[in-house]
Design a protein around this motif. Sequence first.
Motif, PDB file in Angstrom:
ATOM      1  N   CYS A 172       4.357   5.111  -5.630  1.00  0.00           N
ATOM      2  CA  CYS A 172       4.418   5.047  -7.173  1.00  0.00           C
ATOM      3  C   CYS A 172       3.340   6.349  -7.761  1.00  0.00           C
ATOM      4  O   CYS A 172       3.501   6.744  -8.838  1.00  0.00           O
ATOM      5  N   GLU A 173       2.273   6.321  -7.236  1.00  0.00           N
ATOM      6  CA  GLU A 173       1.080   7.183  -7.688  1.00  0.00           C
ATOM      7  C   GLU A 173       1.549   8.787  -7.654  1.00  0.00           C
ATOM      8  O   GLU A 173       1.497   9.374  -8.351  1.00  0.00           O
ATOM      9  N   LYS A 174       2.430   9.068  -6.286  1.00  0.00           N
ATOM     10  CA  LYS A 174       3.232  10.376  -6.400  1.00  0.00           C
ATOM     11  C   LYS A 174       4.015  10.582  -7.355  1.00  0.00           C
ATOM     12  O   LYS A 174       4.100  11.684  -8.157  1.00  0.00           O
ATOM     13  N   GLU A 211       0.876  -1.269  -0.050  1.00  0.00           N
ATOM     14  CA  GLU A 211       0.049   0.122   0.004  1.00  0.00           C
ATOM     15  C   GLU A 211       0.782   1.348   0.055  1.00  0.00           C
ATOM     16  O   GLU A 211       0.722   2.337  -0.619  1.00  0.00           O
ATOM     17  N   THR A 212       1.949   1.072   0.926  1.00  0.00           N
ATOM     18  CA  THR A 212       2.851   2.530   0.775  1.00  0.00           C
ATOM     19  C   THR A 212       3.634   2.429  -0.376  1.00  0.00           C
ATOM     20  O   THR A 212       3.583   3.800  -1.057  1.00  0.00           O
ATOM     21  N   LEU A 213       4.074   1.331  -1.005  1.00  0.00           N
ATOM     22  CA  LEU A 213       4.798   1.556  -2.374  1.00  0.00           C
ATOM     23  C   LEU A 213       3.804   1.999  -3.638  1.00  0.00           C
ATOM     24  O   LEU A 213       4.141   3.002  -4.082  1.00  0.00           O
ATOM     25  N   ILE A 214       2.521   1.538  -3.392  1.00  0.00           N
ATOM     26  CA  ILE A 214       1.477   1.987  -4.309  1.00  0.00           C
ATOM     27  C   ILE A 214       1.437   3.362  -4.234  1.00  0.00           C
ATOM     28  O   ILE A 214       1.400   4.342  -5.219  1.00  0.00           O
ATOM     29  N   ALA A 215       1.262   4.213  -2.975  1.00  0.00           N
ATOM     30  CA  ALA A 215       1.249   5.510  -2.725  1.00  0.00           C
ATOM     31  C   ALA A 215       2.375   6.211  -3.323  1.00  0.00           C
ATOM     32  O   ALA A 215       2.000   7.322  -3.947  1.00  0.00           O
ATOM     33  N   ASP A 240       3.757  13.357 -14.625  1.00  0.00           N
ATOM     34  CA  ASP A 240       2.743  14.037 -15.474  1.00  0.00           C
ATOM     35  C   ASP A 240       2.799  15.410 -15.685  1.00  0.00           C
ATOM     36  O   ASP A 240       2.553  16.063 -16.655  1.00  0.00           O
ATOM     37  N   LYS A 241       3.152  16.102 -14.255  1.00  0.00           N
ATOM     38  CA  LYS A 241       3.506  17.432 -14.200  1.00  0.00           C
ATOM     39  C   LYS A 241       4.844  17.973 -15.004  1.00  0.00           C
ATOM     40  O   LYS A 241       4.760  18.939 -15.980  1.00  0.00           O
ATOM     41  N   LEU A 242       5.862  17.090 -15.106  1.00  0.00           N
ATOM     42  CA  LEU A 242       6.982  17.188 -15.894  1.00  0.00           C
ATOM     43  C   LEU A 242       6.553  17.266 -17.422  1.00  0.00           C
ATOM     44  O   LEU A 242       7.060  18.114 -18.396  1.00  0.00           O
ATOM     45  N   ASP A 243       5.876  16.088 -17.697  1.00  0.00           N
ATOM     46  CA  ASP A 243       5.523  15.941 -19.034  1.00  0.00           C
ATOM     47  C   ASP A 243       4.618  17.332 -19.657  1.00  0.00           C
ATOM     48  O   ASP A 243       4.959  17.906 -20.949  1.00  0.00           O
TER      49      ASP A 243
END
Length: 336
Positions: A120-122, A114-118, A128-131
Motif C-alpha cells: 500500500c505504501e508503494k 506487513e507485506t500488505l502495508i508495504a 503521489d507521483k501521478l498527482d
Amino acid sequence: MAKKTFNIQLKGYVGGWDFNRTDVDDTLAQNPDSEVNVLIDSLGGSLATGLSISAAFRNHGKVNVHFVGLNASAATIASLGASHISIDAGAMYLAHKCSTTFFEWASLNADQFETLIADCEKIKADLDKLDLNVARLYAKKCNKPVEDLLALMKVGGWLTAQEALDWGFVDEITDLDDDETPMMTNAIAADMATAGIPIPNIPIAETDKDSPFARFLSAISSFFKPTQNSISKAMNKTYACICALLGIEAIALTDNNASLSDEQLSALEDHIADLRKKVEDRDKTIADLQAKLDKKPAVETTNVVDESKHSASEASAIDDYIATAASANDLFNSIP
C-alpha cells in the motif's frame, strides 16, 4: 450562437471504444494542415489514454477542444494538449487526485499485514507521483503554482464553466445552439459512484425524477450543495521552515484554515521543545562565561616587563585569556 461542426467526438469512458487514441490519430492524420475541432463529454477513465491523447493534440498543433456536459479526470487531461479550449456555459469541470482500484478480502496474519502495508505504501508513493505530474500539467495550462493545483485536486469539487475559466483550465465560455445543459440520471450517478466522483448539484432528468435515486438526492440535497468557497479559495501556501520540518511540499489552506494531523502536530511540538532547550542551554553557558569574565586573573604578576625585549607577536597571559573568552562568547552567541 450557431452550431459547430466537430471532426472528433470523444464521449464515455476514456480508453473505451468511443474515447480512444486510435480514432484520434486517424482523424488528425487526415487533417495534418487544418484545424481539428474536438467535442469532449466524459467523466474520465484511463489516465494513460488521457495523457496520450493530450500529446497527440499537442503534436498536431491545431486542435480546438470544446467541453459539454460533465467532464472529469482523464477527460480534462486529454484536452491539455489543445491550442484552444472552450466550455459550454452549462457544462462542469472536475480536477481531482488520481486513484486506483484496490480490494483485499482475506484473513491475514501479522507478517501478511506487513507485506500488505508495504504494498500500500508503494501504491501511495506511485499515486503521489501521478498527482504531482498531473498538477504540473494543469499548472502550466492555468499559469498558476503547482501547489495551488494540488490543493484544488485534493478538494476535488466540481467547477462551473465560469470557475473553470477563472482558474484557467479553459480559454472561453460559449453558448452553442446544440449544447444541452447536463442532467443527472441514474446511469450517470452509478458511473460516478463507481469512480468515486462527487455528485454535482445539477437538475435530475425527467425520466428519473421518480426513481429511488432521485428521492434519495432530494432527501439529502443540502449535503450535496457545491462548496464554491472551499474550491475557489483552496490553495497551498509555502511555509518553507514548517514544510521542511514536516517533510511536505506545502500546506493546504481552505478558507484560510489549515488542518494538521496528530503526527504533524507532535513533530512541531517536539521541535519547539528542542529549540527551547537549546536556548536555555545557551543562556546558561553565556551566564557561566560572563561569571568567569567578571573575575580577576587568579595570579597577579609583580614583574616589570620590558616591552622592548618582546616582539609584537607575543601576548601576555591576560591578553590570551581575554581573547579566548571573547571567542567563546562569540561562538555561543551564534547558537540559534
